[in-house]
Structures are given as structure tokens and as C-alpha cells.
Design a protein around this motif. Structure first.
Motif, short mmCIF file in Angstrom:
data_model
loop_
_atom_site.label_atom_id
_atom_site.label_comp_id
_atom_site.label_asym_id
_atom_site.label_seq_id
_atom_site.Cartn_x
_atom_site.Cartn_y
_atom_site.Cartn_z
N SER A 190 15.66 14.38 1.95
CA SER A 190 14.05 14.55 2.17
C SER A 190 13.60 13.58 1.69
N ALA A 191 13.11 13.41 3.58
CA ALA A 191 11.52 11.39 3.10
C ALA A 191 10.38 12.75 3.78
N PHE A 192 9.82 11.03 3.11
CA PHE A 192 8.01 11.60 3.85
C PHE A 192 7.72 10.20 4.15
N ASP A 193 6.96 9.96 6.02
CA ASP A 193 7.29 9.24 6.32
C ASP A 193 5.31 9.11 6.19
N GLY A 194 5.17 7.66 5.60
CA GLY A 194 4.14 7.49 5.19
C GLY A 194 2.51 7.11 6.35
N ASP A 195 3.35 6.47 6.98
CA ASP A 195 2.43 6.49 8.27
C ASP A 195 2.48 7.24 9.37
N LYS A 196 3.16 8.40 9.01
CA LYS A 196 3.33 9.47 10.58
C LYS A 196 2.61 10.46 9.74
N LYS A 197 2.73 10.34 8.59
CA LYS A 197 2.31 11.92 7.66
C LYS A 197 2.69 12.81 8.10
N ALA A 198 4.27 12.82 8.12
CA ALA A 198 5.44 13.61 8.66
C ALA A 198 6.31 13.46 7.37
N SER A 199 7.22 14.90 7.02
CA SER A 199 8.16 14.15 6.63
C SER A 199 9.65 14.92 7.48
N TYR A 200 10.53 14.62 6.70
CA TYR A 200 11.91 14.22 7.88
C TYR A 200 13.11 14.47 6.79
N LEU A 201 14.36 15.17 7.44
CA LEU A 201 15.37 14.76 6.97
C LEU A 201 16.04 13.57 7.11
N LEU A 202 16.86 12.76 6.23
CA LEU A 202 17.21 11.66 6.48
C LEU A 202 19.17 10.91 5.86
N LYS B 61 6.03 -2.25 -7.97
CA LYS B 61 4.62 -2.24 -7.31
C LYS B 61 4.97 -0.65 -7.28
N GLY B 62 5.03 0.32 -8.45
CA GLY B 62 4.81 1.26 -8.61
C GLY B 62 5.25 2.12 -8.20
N PHE B 63 4.93 3.91 -8.45
CA PHE B 63 5.63 4.89 -8.39
C PHE B 63 5.71 5.22 -7.43
N SER B 64 5.19 4.77 -5.94
CA SER B 64 5.35 5.30 -4.67
C SER B 64 6.61 4.39 -3.72
N HIS B 65 7.02 3.49 -4.07
CA HIS B 65 7.91 1.92 -3.70
C HIS B 65 9.40 3.06 -4.24
N ILE B 66 10.06 3.70 -3.48
CA ILE B 66 11.42 4.16 -3.99
C ILE B 66 12.41 3.31 -2.64
N ALA B 67 13.17 3.31 -3.25
CA ALA B 67 14.28 3.21 -2.90
C ALA B 67 15.71 4.53 -2.99
N LEU B 68 16.75 4.11 -2.22
CA LEU B 68 18.14 5.15 -2.22
C LEU B 68 18.95 3.91 -2.54
N VAL B 69 19.94 4.15 -4.19
CA VAL B 69 21.31 3.12 -3.59
C VAL B 69 22.19 3.53 -3.79
N LYS B 70 23.48 2.52 -3.67
CA LYS B 70 24.70 3.25 -4.13
C LYS B 70 25.37 1.99 -4.97
N ASP C 95 0.51 -1.31 -0.08
CA ASP C 95 -0.15 0.06 -0.02
C ASP C 95 0.76 1.42 -0.22
N ASP C 96 0.59 2.25 -0.14
CA ASP C 96 1.36 4.48 -0.14
C ASP C 96 0.17 4.49 0.94
N PRO C 97 0.21 4.80 1.74
CA PRO C 97 -0.47 5.48 2.55
C PRO C 97 0.81 6.76 2.59
N GLY C 98 0.27 8.16 2.32
CA GLY C 98 0.07 9.48 2.73
C GLY C 98 0.82 9.90 0.99
#
Length: 521
Positions: free
Chosen positions: A478-490, A428-437, A30-33
Motif C-alpha cells: 500500500s502506497a501514497f503519492d505525495g505529489d498527487k495526494k492519492a493512495s495506490y496499490l504498488l 532525511k527523516g521518517f518520511s523517506h521510505i524505501a522497500l528493499v530486498k 521535501d515531504d509533500p502529503g
């Protein structure tokens, strides 16, 4: 007795199963938020103290600035594509004493201020148009007013910080407060060609540093409005926002859209994909995208410009589209090497249409994924060869990265590590995002970070002063927590791609495109 033992075994297994269920992370189906980061947020902040989970490195001194849309509608009108949103800057400042501060402000561009005053979107140049559409009078105005919404990237010219886009202009802003200072149209160097019936407006949102100097290279696309007259492509050296020099210029049959390019110590390399600009179509559709033409049967042209002489070498390669260049360098034998995330076509721009972003079913469908390739150019034989990178077992999606960054201390040099964002990393679509090295020296070093319902933007690598290894530093996003509905710096450890710190923000930070870290001087 045997029955009692069996009963105890069943109870133990049941308890273990229940505990196991609680230990499983939240479902990633799922992709809440997700839609929350593609909505208007005009709230302003200036140097608000923020707290991180853990102490910050003492060497981390400077400001990370991100640029992207902040307002998507005014009055009864809204933009059709996220690319058109009015620019908003977000910054995170680190004084080096363990504290940190957050700021966020809209860029007060001419188009933004006039639209706010009118309470309607003014008819400036747009990527995909507006709803409701402009009427005939507004379309006429649209043909006169150029785009001045610098919502893509940020850069620094001799301590003057600017917001930029793919247009030959910029907005200067105060790095400490994010206040808009002024609109700047850099000087266009004199041309040896006639400018009658020509407009020099399109540029690149990714100027590239010149090796060994404080100057940057930029490109200018000059479009012809007269039938039978050729377009023109120029490579320009920007010494400051007030001083520019012509490096090379040459006429072309068509103008090719180029969002970025590569530079080595001796060359500027342009990948001109068969994605060209039709002024006629642009005027007819009242949008930039409507004026873009893709020819899937044509080759990509490579222009290699000699920095010292201005001489231009023209080569051909496969039909491929490139949005972002990564790094380029020269081998001892003189060959040029460049790494690029390639696409089979430019249709990924459609993913930022609101009809796509706001439709959960539609955004599950990704038509194509980037393919990371290395191109080697041999000017002596006029040949171009390519290698497709393979992914390592620890990050099977690393070869599909976009929004690439690397340790800028290794620009123009042979290097190993690329960091980037992978959209649809698990299919699984646009909302599924990873950061890679991505380790281009040994794919066994490929790593990735992802977590359910966490929406991650382009990372930025901040090298540790005096670091011995290429990956000594910190990776920020810059990131967004879909469960908490809150942005954060990772903050990630680039060596392991594991979380080392994070700080939640007092407001939502919309999905942003590009940015960079400015060191304290």
C-alpha cells in the motif's frame, strides 16, 4: 568563424543543461502529503472495481488485507499516538480473471461503537493516552475496560479471518465484505499455576504457523497484580479460534513485551528483551507505554521451548530489542538459526506520537536504525552467537529493514530473501521510505526501490504457484503519492525490485501496519 563556432558550442551546452534540468527527478528534500496518511478516513467501500496500469497475472487469485488505524479522534478528544487509532481494514481482491476490487471498512469493535455513540473516546486501555486526558472517574473505568481495538494484523484460522493485536482476543470479519462478525476471546488453556490475582491479557500480534500442521503458535503474558507473586509466560497452540492447547508455561520475575517470536520444526523461540511491564506504572500513567520499563544494562533472555515436551531452555545474549522476527530454521547439526531486525532500545515507538509525526523538523531526527542480525543458538553448549549482515552495493540501506516479510513457502527452512520497509533510507527523516530486498545468502543480490514523495508501507510477497525460484512472485505494498495526494496499490517484481503495476484508489488509505494475502481456496 572561430567566434561563431564558440557561440554555437555555448548554445548547444546551454540547451543540454536545460534538458538535463528537466530530466532530473523531483527533489527528495521535501515531504509533500506525508501528514495526509496519518489522518482520519472513515469512508467505506465494498468491492469497488479498480484498474491497474497493466494486465494482472492470471495466477494472482485471492485477497490482500491491510490493517491499521482509520479514525484518530471522536468528539473533542483525540489519541496522542497513532498506535491507538480505531482499526480499519482495506482489501484488494483478485478473482483471477484480470479484474480487481477494493474494499475499506472500520472494524466495529465494542470500544469503537460505544465511543461513536457517546461522541467521545471511551476510556478503554490505550498505548499513549488521549487529549484532553481522562478524568479520575474515567481513569477508574480505564482500569476495568481492556483494549479491544484490533488494529495491527490479520490472520486466518481454518477459514475464519480475524483482526488481531498484542491482546489475547480477536475480531472475526468477513473476508469478502470486511464486515465485522463478532468479538472472540480465545479459550485460555488450564494452567498448573494459580490464577489468583492474575490477568492473562497480553499476547502477540504475530502468531506463527506450526510446521506440518494447520495450527498456529501464540504466546500469553500473565501479569500478577499481587506483590511478591510471579508473572507467567505461556506458549499456546491454536488449532482454531475455539480450540487451544498448552504447549509450555513457566513463571518469570517480570513480564517482557514481545510483539513476535520464531518457530522451527521443533522449537518456539522467544526473545525477552529487558523491556518489561509494570502494572503499577501503567495504572499511574493510564497508558501502556507509561507502564513499560527499559533497562539498558540488562541482557536479553532467550527462551527456547521444545514443542514436543514443553521443556524450556534459558539462555542470555546482548542487550537488544526486537519487534519483528523474520524466519528461523534448524541446521543439520541441530543448531537453531534465526534472523532479526534489532534495535538498541525500544524508543522507535515514539516516532508514532502525533507530536513527532506532525512536526516536519522533529521527524527529520531518527535516533536509531534497525540492524539486521543472524543469531545461532547451540543448545548443547548453551551458547548464542551472532552475525551482523552487511549491505550490498545496490541497496546500502537493506540491512536496516523493518516490517520484514519473505516467501512463506520457505518458513521453517533455510532461505535467501527478505523483503522489508526502510524508514529514513537516505538519512532525511521518517518520511523517506524505501522497500528493499535483502539477500542473506549473497549481499550482491541486495536491491531497493524508492521514489521521491512516495510513502510505502510494509510489503507482502505473493509466491507464484509452481514457481521454481524463491523470488518467483509479486511484491505488493500500500502506497501514497505525495505529489498527487492519492493512495495506490504498488506491485514490484521481486527479482528486480522494479515497478510492474499500480492502481490508484478512490480514497486515501492511511498508513497501515500489517496484513497478508489470502489465497482463494
Amino acid at each position: 568563424m572561430a567566434f561563431n563556432k564558440l557561440l554555437i558550442l555555448i548554445l548547444v551546452v546551454t540547451v543540454c543543461d536545460v534538458c538535463g534540468l528537466h530530466a532530473v527527478p523531483p527533489s527528495d528534500n521535501d515531504d509533500p502529503g506525508f501528514e495526509d496518511i496519518f489522518k482520519t478516513n472513515k469512508k467505506s467501500y465494498e468491492n469497488v472495481p479498480i484498474q491497474f496500469d497493466h494486465p494482472l497475472p492470471k495466477w494472482l487469485r485471492g485477497t490482500l488485507v491491510r490493517n491499521g488505524p482509520g479514525q484518530l479522534e471522536i468528539g473533542d478528544r483525540r489519541y496522542n499516538n497513532y498506535f491507538d487509532g480505531y482499526a480499519k481494514l482495506h482489501s484488494w481482491t483478485f478473482p483471477g480473471n484480470g479484474s480487481a476490487f477494493f474494499s475499506a471498512k472500520m472494524i466495529k469493535s465494542k470500544s469503537y461503537l460505544s465511543s461513536v455513540e457517546k461522541k467521545d473516546i471511551e476510556p478503554y486501555l490505550t498505548f499513549k493516552g488521549v487529549s484532553p486526558p481522562f478524568d479520575q472517574v474515567e481513569k477508574f473505568q480505564w482500569m476495568i475496560l481492556n483494549n479491544d481495538d484490533m488494529n495491527v494484523n490479520v490472520f486466518n484460522y481454518l477459514n475464519r479471518t480475524v483482526a488481531i493485536s498484542d491482546i489475547w482476543r480477536m475480531y472475526e470479519f468477513d473476508l469478502k465484505t470486511l464486515n465485522t462478525i463478532r468479538d472472540i476471546v480465545p479459550q485460555t488453556p488450564p494452567s498448573k499455576f494459580s490464577n489468583i490475582g492474575k490477568i492473562s491479557e497480553m499476547s502477540s500480534a504475530h502468531p506463527v504457523p506450526e510446521y506440518g500442521t494447520s495450527s498456529r503458535f501464540e504466546i500469553i503474558n500473565t501479569l500478577s497484580l499481587l506483590p511478591g507473586s510471579k508473572d507467567r509466560l505461556s506458549v499456546v497452540r491454536i488449532k482454531s479460534v475455539d480450540t487451544t492447547e498448552m504447549v509450555a508455561e513457566f513463571e518469570t520475575e517480570k513480564s517482557h513485551y514481545m510483539h513476535s517470536f520464531s518457530v522451527t520444526p521443533n522449537y518456539v523461540i522467544l526473545f525477552a528483551a529487558p523491556y518489561t511491564i509494570s502494572v503499577t506504572k501503567m495504572l499511574k500513567t493510564c497508558s501502556v507505554q507509561g507502564g513499560m520499563v527499559w533497562d539498558g544494562n540488562a541482557n536479553t533472555t532467550i527462551y527456547v521451548v521444545e514443542i514436543k515436551t514443553g521443556a524450556v531452555h534459558t539462555l542470555q545474549t546482548e542487550t537488544v530489542f526486537v519487534t519483528h522476527h523474520i524466519n528461523a530454521f534448524e541446521l543439520p547439526d541441530g543448531r537453531i538459526v534465526m534472523d532479526l531486525p534489532t534495535q538498541n532500545n525500544p524508543f522507535a515507538f515514539n516516532y508514532f506520537d502525533f507530536s513527532y509525526l506532525y512536526n516536519k523538523t522533529t521527524r527529520m531526527n531518527i535516533l536509531s536504525m534497525p540492524i539486521l542480525k543472524r543469531y545461532t543458538i547451540d543448545l548443547s553448549t548453551k551458547s548464542v552467537s551472532k552475525t551482523v549482515f552487511k549491505c550490498g552495493p545496490k541497496a546500502p540501506c537493506a540491512c536496516a529493514l523493518e516490517m520484514p516479510v519473505f516467501n512463506e513457502n520457505y518458513r521453517h527452512m533455510n532461505y535467501c530473501y527478505i523483503y522489508g520497509q526502510v524508514i529514513n533510507y537516505n538519512g532525511k527523516g521518517f518520511s523517506h521510505i524505501a522497500l528493499v530486498k535483502k539477500d542473506v545468502c549473497n549481499n550482491a543480490g541486495d536491491l531497493m526501490y524508492t521514489a521521491p514523495h512516495q510513502y510505502l508501507t510494509e510489503p507482502w510477497f505473493v509466491p507464484m504457484p509452481g514457481g521454481k525460484d524463491e523470488d518467483d512472485g509479486v511484491l505488493m505494498a500500500s502506497a501514497f503519492d505525495g505529489d498527487k495526494k492519492a493512495s495506490y496499490l504498488l506491485m514490484l517484481d521481486p527479482k528486480t525490485m522494479t515497478v510492474i503495476n499500480r492502481s490508484y484508489m478512490p480514497t486515501t488509505v492511511p498508513f497501515n501496519f500489517h496484513g497478508r494475502f489470502f489465497n482463494d481456496v
